[in-house]
Design a protein around this motif. Structure first.
Motif, PDB file in Angstrom:
ATOM      1  N   SER A   1       0.801  -1.222   0.000  1.00 35.15           N
ATOM      2  CA  SER A   1       0.000   0.000   0.000  1.00 35.15           C
ATOM      3  C   SER A   1       0.835   1.273   0.000  1.00 35.15           C
ATOM      4  O   SER A   1       0.419   2.282  -0.568  1.00 35.15           O
ATOM      5  CB  SER A   1      -0.972   0.009   1.173  1.00 35.15           C
ATOM      6  N   ASP A   2       2.007   1.234   0.629  1.00 35.17           N
ATOM      7  CA  ASP A   2       2.862   2.427   0.631  1.00 35.17           C
ATOM      8  C   ASP A   2       4.275   2.072   1.061  1.00 35.17           C
ATOM      9  O   ASP A   2       4.577   0.927   1.397  1.00 35.17           O
ATOM     10  CB  ASP A   2       2.272   3.538   1.510  1.00 35.17           C
ATOM     11  N   GLY A   3       5.130   3.074   1.048  1.00 29.70           N
ATOM     12  CA  GLY A   3       6.536   2.889   1.389  1.00 29.70           C
ATOM     13  C   GLY A   3       6.792   2.489   2.833  1.00 29.70           C
ATOM     14  O   GLY A   3       7.848   1.936   3.144  1.00 29.70           O
ATOM     15  N   HIS A   4       5.834   2.772   3.714  1.00 29.54           N
ATOM     16  CA  HIS A   4       6.026   2.395   5.118  1.00 29.54           C
ATOM     17  C   HIS A   4       6.166   0.885   5.273  1.00 29.54           C
ATOM     18  O   HIS A   4       6.978   0.410   6.074  1.00 29.54           O
ATOM     19  CB  HIS A   4       4.847   2.879   5.980  1.00 29.54           C
ATOM     20  N   ILE A   5       5.388   0.133   4.515  1.00 32.39           N
ATOM     21  CA  ILE A   5       5.421  -1.322   4.622  1.00 32.39           C
ATOM     22  C   ILE A   5       6.777  -1.836   4.149  1.00 32.39           C
ATOM     23  O   ILE A   5       7.382  -2.708   4.775  1.00 32.39           O
ATOM     24  CB  ILE A   5       4.271  -1.968   3.804  1.00 32.39           C
ATOM     25  N   LYS A   6       7.271  -1.262   3.065  1.00 32.34           N
ATOM     26  CA  LYS A   6       8.610  -1.632   2.575  1.00 32.34           C
ATOM     27  C   LYS A   6       9.659  -1.359   3.647  1.00 32.34           C
ATOM     28  O   LYS A   6      10.541  -2.173   3.897  1.00 32.34           O
ATOM     29  CB  LYS A   6       8.934  -0.851   1.297  1.00 32.34           C
ATOM     30  N   THR A   7       9.565  -0.221   4.290  1.00 31.66           N
ATOM     31  CA  THR A   7      10.520   0.154   5.333  1.00 31.66           C
ATOM     32  C   THR A   7      10.460  -0.828   6.507  1.00 31.66           C
ATOM     33  O   THR A   7      11.499  -1.272   7.003  1.00 31.66           O
ATOM     34  CB  THR A   7      10.243   1.589   5.828  1.00 31.66           C
ATOM     35  N   ILE A   8       9.259  -1.170   6.944  1.00 30.69           N
ATOM     36  CA  ILE A   8       9.103  -2.106   8.067  1.00 30.69           C
ATOM     37  C   ILE A   8       9.721  -3.453   7.726  1.00 30.69           C
ATOM     38  O   ILE A   8      10.470  -4.033   8.516  1.00 30.69           O
ATOM     39  CB  ILE A   8       7.613  -2.258   8.443  1.00 30.69           C
ATOM     40  N   LEU A   9       9.412  -3.971   6.531  1.00 36.86           N
ATOM     41  CA  LEU A   9       9.966  -5.261   6.112  1.00 36.86           C
ATOM     42  C   LEU A   9      11.490  -5.200   5.998  1.00 36.86           C
ATOM     43  O   LEU A   9      12.192  -6.077   6.495  1.00 36.86           O
ATOM     44  CB  LEU A   9       9.362  -5.695   4.786  1.00 36.86           C
ATOM     45  N   SER A  10      11.988  -4.165   5.344  1.00 40.43           N
ATOM     46  CA  SER A  10      13.430  -4.033   5.128  1.00 40.43           C
ATOM     47  C   SER A  10      14.187  -3.887   6.441  1.00 40.43           C
ATOM     48  O   SER A  10      15.201  -4.552   6.662  1.00 40.43           O
ATOM     49  CB  SER A  10      13.732  -2.837   4.222  1.00 40.43           C
ATOM     50  N   GLN A  11      13.681  -3.043   7.333  1.00 41.46           N
ATOM     51  CA  GLN A  11      14.359  -2.844   8.606  1.00 41.46           C
ATOM     52  C   GLN A  11      14.282  -4.091   9.480  1.00 41.46           C
ATOM     53  O   GLN A  11      15.239  -4.427  10.172  1.00 41.46           O
ATOM     54  CB  GLN A  11      13.790  -1.628   9.335  1.00 41.46           C
ATOM     55  N   GLY A  12      13.130  -4.777   9.436  1.00 41.66           N
ATOM     56  CA  GLY A  12      13.003  -6.018  10.194  1.00 41.66           C
ATOM     57  C   GLY A  12      13.980  -7.065   9.715  1.00 41.66           C
ATOM     58  O   GLY A  12      14.660  -7.728  10.518  1.00 41.66           O
ATOM     59  N   LEU A  13      14.093  -7.222   8.402  1.00 40.29           N
ATOM     60  CA  LEU A  13      15.023  -8.193   7.836  1.00 40.29           C
ATOM     61  C   LEU A  13      16.465  -7.802   8.143  1.00 40.29           C
ATOM     62  O   LEU A  13      17.282  -8.658   8.494  1.00 40.29           O
ATOM     63  CB  LEU A  13      14.792  -8.312   6.328  1.00 40.29           C
ATOM     64  N   ASP A  14      16.794  -6.514   8.028  1.00 39.73           N
ATOM     65  CA  ASP A  14      18.132  -6.044   8.387  1.00 39.73           C
ATOM     66  C   ASP A  14      18.462  -6.387   9.833  1.00 39.73           C
ATOM     67  O   ASP A  14      19.558  -6.842  10.149  1.00 39.73           O
ATOM     68  CB  ASP A  14      18.262  -4.529   8.201  1.00 39.73           C
ATOM     69  N   HIS A  15      17.491  -6.199  10.718  1.00 37.03           N
ATOM     70  CA  HIS A  15      17.696  -6.478  12.132  1.00 37.03           C
ATOM     71  C   HIS A  15      17.968  -7.967  12.363  1.00 37.03           C
ATOM     72  O   HIS A  15      18.890  -8.332  13.088  1.00 37.03           O
ATOM     73  CB  HIS A  15      16.470  -6.036  12.943  1.00 37.03           C
ATOM     74  N   ILE A  16      17.189  -8.821  11.711  1.00 34.56           N
ATOM     75  CA  ILE A  16      17.354 -10.268  11.861  1.00 34.56           C
ATOM     76  C   ILE A  16      18.708 -10.707  11.313  1.00 34.56           C
ATOM     77  O   ILE A  16      19.419 -11.491  11.950  1.00 34.56           O
ATOM     78  CB  ILE A  16      16.209 -11.034  11.129  1.00 34.56           C
ATOM     79  N   GLN A  17      19.068 -10.224  10.142  1.00 31.18           N
ATOM     80  CA  GLN A  17      20.334 -10.613   9.520  1.00 31.18           C
ATOM     81  C   GLN A  17      21.524 -10.057  10.276  1.00 31.18           C
ATOM     82  O   GLN A  17      22.578 -10.687  10.322  1.00 31.18           O
ATOM     83  CB  GLN A  17      20.359 -10.183   8.051  1.00 31.18           C
ATOM     84  N   GLU A  18      21.356  -8.907  10.903  1.00 35.01           N
ATOM     85  CA  GLU A  18      22.417  -8.316  11.720  1.00 35.01           C
ATOM     86  C   GLU A  18      22.729  -9.208  12.911  1.00 35.01           C
ATOM     87  O   GLU A  18      23.881  -9.395  13.282  1.00 35.01           O
ATOM     88  CB  GLU A  18      21.977  -6.927  12.192  1.00 35.01           C
ATOM     89  N   ASP A  19      21.692  -9.786  13.508  1.00 36.86           N
ATOM     90  CA  ASP A  19      21.865 -10.670  14.659  1.00 36.86           C
ATOM     91  C   ASP A  19      22.578 -11.964  14.284  1.00 36.86           C
ATOM     92  O   ASP A  19      23.162 -12.622  15.137  1.00 36.86           O
ATOM     93  CB  ASP A  19      20.517 -11.005  15.290  1.00 36.86           C
ATOM     94  N   GLU A  20      22.540 -12.342  13.000  1.00 40.91           N
ATOM     95  CA  GLU A  20      23.167 -13.578  12.546  1.00 40.91           C
ATOM     96  C   GLU A  20      24.671 -13.427  12.376  1.00 40.91           C
ATOM     97  O   GLU A  20      25.383 -14.404  12.302  1.00 40.91           O
ATOM     98  CB  GLU A  20      22.533 -14.038  11.219  1.00 40.91           C
ATOM     99  N   GLU A  21      25.141 -12.200  12.261  1.00 39.39           N
ATOM    100  CA  GLU A  21      26.581 -11.961  12.025  1.00 39.39           C
ATOM    101  C   GLU A  21      27.401 -12.146  13.254  1.00 39.39           C
ATOM    102  O   GLU A  21      27.094 -12.142  14.339  1.00 39.39           O
ATOM    103  CB  GLU A  21      26.788 -10.559  11.464  1.00 39.39           C
TER     104      GLU A  21
END
Length: 124
Positions: A104-124
């Motif tokens: 629906s808008d860019g906010h959803i993209k931001t939430i998904l992207s930041q969530g994935l970044d956070h998860i992948q950051e924890d894996e490092e």
């Protein structure tokens, strides 16, 4: 090894910091808004819906495309799309007989992207 977290959860000396409490209370959203926010985040608690949102992050698609990519029935896709539309996370547009869905808008993209970044950051 068992750790003692008792001190992390309570104060040894009871003293309310009124200035901090007042400042935070003045900034707190209304209870209804917090309820709506909790409902919003519940949508992200379902793996199927997360997959659908991520696919739609990559490209707008029709139900047939989503069903193919996610290996699900069109009926199951339609049900989840209904939930996502009710929460204003996806939108649709008609092109002839085909309905295409997208975020629906860019906010959803931001939430998904930041969530994935956070998860992948924890894996490092």
């Amino acid at each position: 090894m068992k750790r003692n977290y008792e001190h992390a959860e309570s104060c040894e000396y009871i003293h309310v910091h009124e200035d901090i409490v007042e400042k935070v209370n003045a900034q707190m959203p209304a209870e209804d808004d917090l309820d709506d926010l909790a409902d919003f985040f519940k949508i992200f608690g379902d793996t199927t819906r997360i997959k659908m949102l991520y696919v739609l992050l990559c490209s707008e698609m029709c139900v047939c495309d989503l069903a193919q990519i996610l290996n699900m029935t069109q009926s199951a896709i339609s049900h989840q799309l209904r939930v996502l539309k009710q929460m204003d996370l996806v939108k649709s547009r008609r092109d002839g007989k085909t309905i295409f869905y997208s975020l629906s808008d860019g906010h959803i993209k931001t939430i998904l992207s930041q969530g994935l970044d956070h998860i992948q950051e924890d894996e490092e």
